[in-house]
Design an enzyme around this catalytic site. Structure first.
Site, PDB file in Angstrom:
ATOM      1  N   HIS A 116      -2.147  -6.194  -4.563  1.00 12.12           N
ATOM      2  CA  HIS A 116      -2.636  -7.322  -3.770  1.00 12.12           C
ATOM      3  C   HIS A 116      -1.574  -8.427  -3.745  1.00 12.12           C
ATOM      4  O   HIS A 116      -0.793  -8.577  -4.690  1.00 12.12           O
ATOM      5  CB  HIS A 116      -3.933  -7.860  -4.352  1.00 12.12           C
ATOM      6  N   GLU A 135       0.858  -1.186   0.000  1.00  9.05           N
ATOM      7  CA  GLU A 135       0.000   0.000   0.000  1.00  9.05           C
ATOM      8  C   GLU A 135       0.894   1.236   0.000  1.00  9.05           C
ATOM      9  O   GLU A 135       2.022   1.201   0.493  1.00  9.05           O
ATOM     10  CB  GLU A 135      -0.911   0.012   1.232  1.00  9.05           C
ATOM     11  N   GLU A 155      -1.795 -11.559  -4.128  1.00  8.65           N
ATOM     12  CA  GLU A 155      -1.919 -12.519  -5.214  1.00  8.65           C
ATOM     13  C   GLU A 155      -1.352 -11.950  -6.518  1.00  8.65           C
ATOM     14  O   GLU A 155      -0.764 -12.675  -7.322  1.00  8.65           O
ATOM     15  CB  GLU A 155      -3.388 -12.904  -5.404  1.00  8.65           C
TER      16      GLU A 155
END
Length: 339
Positions: free
Chosen positions: A127, A116, A129
Site C-alpha cells: 500500500h 501490485e 502508505e
C-alpha cells in the site's frame, strides 16, 4: 510509473546447502512476463526518472525551497504532490494509482505509492502508505508529522500506522479535510494491547535485534566469496538486526542484488494485528523502486536472513513471489541466532 513490462529470462538451477539455496526458474511459461496487463503500444515501457516532482524523497532544504518558490504552506505542498506521486505507482492488477506524500520531523519529504504483483495473490501488494513508511525508515526518519493521501486510507493502513511512534500526533489529509489517527481509527487495537514493556521501541524508532549468522550460514557465505553476494549478505543481516518484530520476536531482513551490481534491502515490519505486517521482500522492492529500478527481472541475487527455528519465516513466500517477478533470481536463505 506507467505501464511496465518484464521480460522473461532463463532461470538457472540452484543448489542446496546449509543456507537453503534455491534457483527460481519457471518451466511452464514461455514468452514475456507482463506486470501491467493494460494495453500498450510501445514495445518498451517509458520509465520515469527520479527528478523534480518525481523524486521519492526531498531533502529538507529542497522542501523549503519549494515552499518559498511556490508560496505554499506545507499542507498545500503535500496535497499538490499527490497527483505526480500517484503516477509512480505500479498497479498492474487494479490499475488504481495511489500516492501518499508525507513530511518527516527532519523536514524531509517522502513519497509512497502502491505496488501490485501480477499473477500473485493481492495480499502480497504494498500500500502507498506502507511504502512511505519504509521510505522514511530507509532514511532514518524518526517521526512523520503529516501526510496527504490520494484517497482515504484503508483499514489495513490505518492499522499499520498504529505501530508508529508518532501515531498520536500524525495528521492525515484526504478529501479536503484533515484527520488524526484517532479520528479515522477510534478505539483501535495496537502495540499497547500486546506489548508488556512500555519502553519497547515502536516503528520509526531505532531497533536492535542482536543477531549473527549461524556457523553453517557463515560457512556457506565463505564458500561464495563473490561481490555483490557478500554485500547482499551484509545488508540482509543488518536489516534483520533493524527489523521491527516486537510481537513474534522473529526479525528478518532481505537484500536483492541486480545485474548492474546494485544492492537494495529491507526489514520485516510487524503489526499488532499481524495481517498488515510487511514482508522483507516487499520492503526491499520498495528500496529498489525508490532508486528507479525498471524491471524486477533485473534482480539476480536474493539473500534472506531469518532466525533459526523462528515461528515466523518468510522463505516459502519469498520463493513464490520471486517465481513470478524475478524467475532467474538465486535465493539464498541464511539462518541467524542471537549474538
Amino acid at each position: 510509473m506507467d505501464r511496465l513490462r518484464e521480460l522473461q529470462v532463463n532461470g538457472h538451477p540452484g543448489s542446496s546447502a546449509h543456507g537453503q539455496v534455491t534457483g527460481i526458474h519457471p518451466t511452464e511459461r514461455q514468452g514475456s512476463y507482463i506486470v501491467d496487463s493494460s494495453p500498450q503500444d510501445a514495445a518498451e515501457p517509458e520509465v520515469h526518472s527520479n527528478k523534480g516532482w518525481e523524486k521519492f524523497w526531498l531533502e529538507a532544504t529542497e522542501v523549503q525551497d519549494l515552499l518559498k518558490e511556490n508560496k505554499m504552506t506545507e499542507d498545500e505542498l503535500l496535497q499538490s504532490l499527490i497527483t505526480p506521486a500517484s503516477s509512480l505507482a505500479r498497479p498492474p492488477i487494479s490499475s488504481f494509482h495511489v500516492g501518499a506524500v508525507g513530511l518527516g520531523v527532519s523536514g524531509r519529504l517522502y513519497v509512497g505509492v502502491n505496488l501490485e504483483f501480477a499473477r500473485l495473490p493481492v495480499n502480497n501488494s504494498v500500500h502507498a502508505e506502507q511504502f512511505l513508511v519504509v521510505n522514511a525508515v530507509n532514511h532514518q526518519e524518526r517521526a512523520i508529522t503529516k501526510m496527504a493521501v490520494s484517497a482515504a486510507p484503508c483499514g489495513h493502513c490505518r492499522q499499520f500506522y498504529s505501530e508508529l511512534c508518532c501515531a498520536e500526533t500524525i495528521t492525515f489529509f484526504f478529501g479536503g479535510k484533515s484527520f488524526g489517527l484517532a479520528d479515522i481509527l477510534p478505539q483501535r487495537f495496537g502495540p499497547a494491547d500486546l506489548l508488556t514493556d512500555p519502553d519497547t521501541p515502536l516503528l520509526l524508532q531505532p531497533q536492535h535485534n542482536p543477531l549473527e549468522l549461524t556457523a553453517e550460514a557463515q560457512e556457506l557465505v565463505a564458500s561464495r566469496n563473490e561481490v555483490p553476494f557478500l554485500e547482499a549478505v551484509k545488508a540482509a543481516l543488518q536489516q534483520a538486526i533493524q527489523s521491527y518484530a516486537p510481537y513474534s520476536h522473529c526479525p528478518s531482513g532481505l537484500a536483492i542484488a541486480t545485474a548492474g551490481r546494485a544492492v537494495y534491502s529491507g526489514p520485516y515490519l510487524e503489526s499488532a494485528a499481524f495481517n498488515p505486517s510487511l514482508g522483507p521482500l516487499q520492503a526491499a522492492v520498495i528500496d529498489a523502486v525508490t532508486d528507479g529500478i525498471a524491471y524486477y527481472t533485473e534482480v539476480q541475487e536474493v539473500v534472506l536472513v531469518e532466525v533459526k527455528g523462528a515461528h515466523v519465516q518468510h522463505a516459502a513466500n519469498v520463493r513464490i513471489i520471486l517465481e513470478q517477478i524475478a524467475p532467474s533470481a538465486l535465493l539464498t536463505v541464511l539462518l541467524a541466532e542471537p549474538s
